[in-house]
Motif scaffolding. Sequence first.
Motif, PDB file in Angstrom:
ATOM      1  N   VAL A 160      -7.987  -2.493   3.520  1.00 25.26           N
ATOM      2  CA  VAL A 160      -7.446  -3.562   4.329  1.00 25.26           C
ATOM      3  C   VAL A 160      -7.756  -3.322   5.807  1.00 25.26           C
ATOM      4  O   VAL A 160      -8.058  -4.250   6.534  1.00 25.26           O
ATOM      5  N   MET A 161      -7.692  -2.060   6.226  1.00 18.58           N
ATOM      6  CA  MET A 161      -7.922  -1.783   7.642  1.00 18.58           C
ATOM      7  C   MET A 161      -9.374  -2.027   8.050  1.00 18.58           C
ATOM      8  O   MET A 161      -9.696  -2.069   9.221  1.00 18.58           O
ATOM      9  N   ASP A 162     -10.291  -2.198   7.073  1.00 27.07           N
ATOM     10  CA  ASP A 162     -11.690  -2.477   7.381  1.00 27.07           C
ATOM     11  C   ASP A 162     -11.941  -3.949   7.680  1.00 27.07           C
ATOM     12  O   ASP A 162     -13.016  -4.316   8.146  1.00 27.07           O
ATOM     13  N   ILE A 163     -10.974  -4.796   7.389  1.00 29.00           N
ATOM     14  CA  ILE A 163     -11.115  -6.219   7.665  1.00 29.00           C
ATOM     15  C   ILE A 163     -11.078  -6.420   9.175  1.00 29.00           C
ATOM     16  O   ILE A 163     -10.251  -5.847   9.877  1.00 29.00           O
ATOM     17  N   ILE A 164     -11.989  -7.254   9.688  1.00 29.44           N
ATOM     18  CA  ILE A 164     -12.049  -7.513  11.121  1.00 29.44           C
ATOM     19  C   ILE A 164     -11.548  -8.932  11.371  1.00 29.44           C
ATOM     20  O   ILE A 164     -12.114  -9.865  10.814  1.00 29.44           O
ATOM     21  N   PRO A 165     -10.565  -9.195  12.171  1.00 25.77           N
ATOM     22  CA  PRO A 165      -9.647  -8.192  12.711  1.00 25.77           C
ATOM     23  C   PRO A 165      -8.718  -7.679  11.618  1.00 25.77           C
ATOM     24  O   PRO A 165      -8.383  -8.400  10.680  1.00 25.77           O
ATOM     25  N   ALA A 166      -8.322  -6.438  11.742  1.00 23.13           N
ATOM     26  CA  ALA A 166      -7.469  -5.800  10.741  1.00 23.13           C
ATOM     27  C   ALA A 166      -6.104  -6.482  10.675  1.00 23.13           C
ATOM     28  O   ALA A 166      -5.543  -6.852  11.703  1.00 23.13           O
ATOM     29  N   PRO A 167      -5.583  -6.675   9.466  1.00 23.72           N
ATOM     30  CA  PRO A 167      -4.224  -7.229   9.341  1.00 23.72           C
ATOM     31  C   PRO A 167      -3.202  -6.294   9.993  1.00 23.72           C
ATOM     32  O   PRO A 167      -3.407  -5.083  10.046  1.00 23.72           O
ATOM     33  N   ARG A 168      -2.120  -6.864  10.456  1.00 23.30           N
ATOM     34  CA  ARG A 168      -1.056  -6.079  11.074  1.00 23.30           C
ATOM     35  C   ARG A 168       0.180  -6.164  10.194  1.00 23.30           C
ATOM     36  O   ARG A 168       0.900  -7.160  10.261  1.00 23.30           O
ATOM     37  N   PRO A 169       0.451  -5.139   9.378  1.00 21.83           N
ATOM     38  CA  PRO A 169       1.634  -5.172   8.505  1.00 21.83           C
ATOM     39  C   PRO A 169       2.925  -5.261   9.318  1.00 21.83           C
ATOM     40  O   PRO A 169       3.095  -4.568  10.316  1.00 21.83           O
ATOM     41  N   MET A 170       3.801  -6.151   8.885  1.00 18.15           N
ATOM     42  CA  MET A 170       5.111  -6.322   9.517  1.00 18.15           C
ATOM     43  C   MET A 170       6.184  -6.226   8.446  1.00 18.15           C
ATOM     44  O   MET A 170       5.958  -6.597   7.304  1.00 18.15           O
ATOM     45  N   ALA A 171       7.340  -5.746   8.842  1.00 20.52           N
ATOM     46  CA  ALA A 171       8.466  -5.640   7.905  1.00 20.52           C
ATOM     47  C   ALA A 171       9.508  -6.695   8.249  1.00 20.52           C
ATOM     48  O   ALA A 171       9.845  -6.897   9.420  1.00 20.52           O
ATOM     49  N   LEU A 172      10.004  -7.375   7.223  1.00 18.93           N
ATOM     50  CA  LEU A 172      11.114  -8.305   7.410  1.00 18.93           C
ATOM     51  C   LEU A 172      12.371  -7.478   7.662  1.00 18.93           C
ATOM     52  O   LEU A 172      12.674  -6.551   6.917  1.00 18.93           O
ATOM     53  N   TYR A 173      13.085  -7.774   8.727  1.00 19.42           N
ATOM     54  CA  TYR A 173      14.217  -6.984   9.175  1.00 19.42           C
ATOM     55  C   TYR A 173      15.486  -7.806   8.983  1.00 19.42           C
ATOM     56  O   TYR A 173      15.786  -8.698   9.770  1.00 19.42           O
TER      57      TYR A 173
END
Length: 135
Positions: free
Chosen positions: A1-14
Amino acid sequence: VMDIIPAPRPMALYFPQYHQVDENDRFWGKGFTEWTLLRNMTVPSDQPGLKKPVPLENGGLGYYDLENFNIRKRQAELARQYGVQAFCYYHYWFSGDQAPKDHKVMYKIPHAMLGDGQPSVPFMLSWANEPWTKR
């Protein structure tokens, strides 16, 4: 996943209900939080994905209270450690006869974060307009 340009930014539901709030005390009894429901839950050992909180002494957060500065600071550390880029705070605006006059419920944690900087990760809000009812 980190190779995808632009790389996705994982977020957590809080979800902000892991602390005591007056409205829950009124509706469900003094001291009710989401932990109240989970503490007594039986989790089959063969159930994938469903786990109780990891105790503090084992490196987890245990049955935490989000009003605790050190817990929120540790959440930021864990987020960075595991590549979580941001938190998405569930933010409520309640209406109805049972709702507070200012419509705010469970607002203490985002306010605390803005005041003391913890957890120190980027954030966004997910806005929820709902009637305050006991279901």
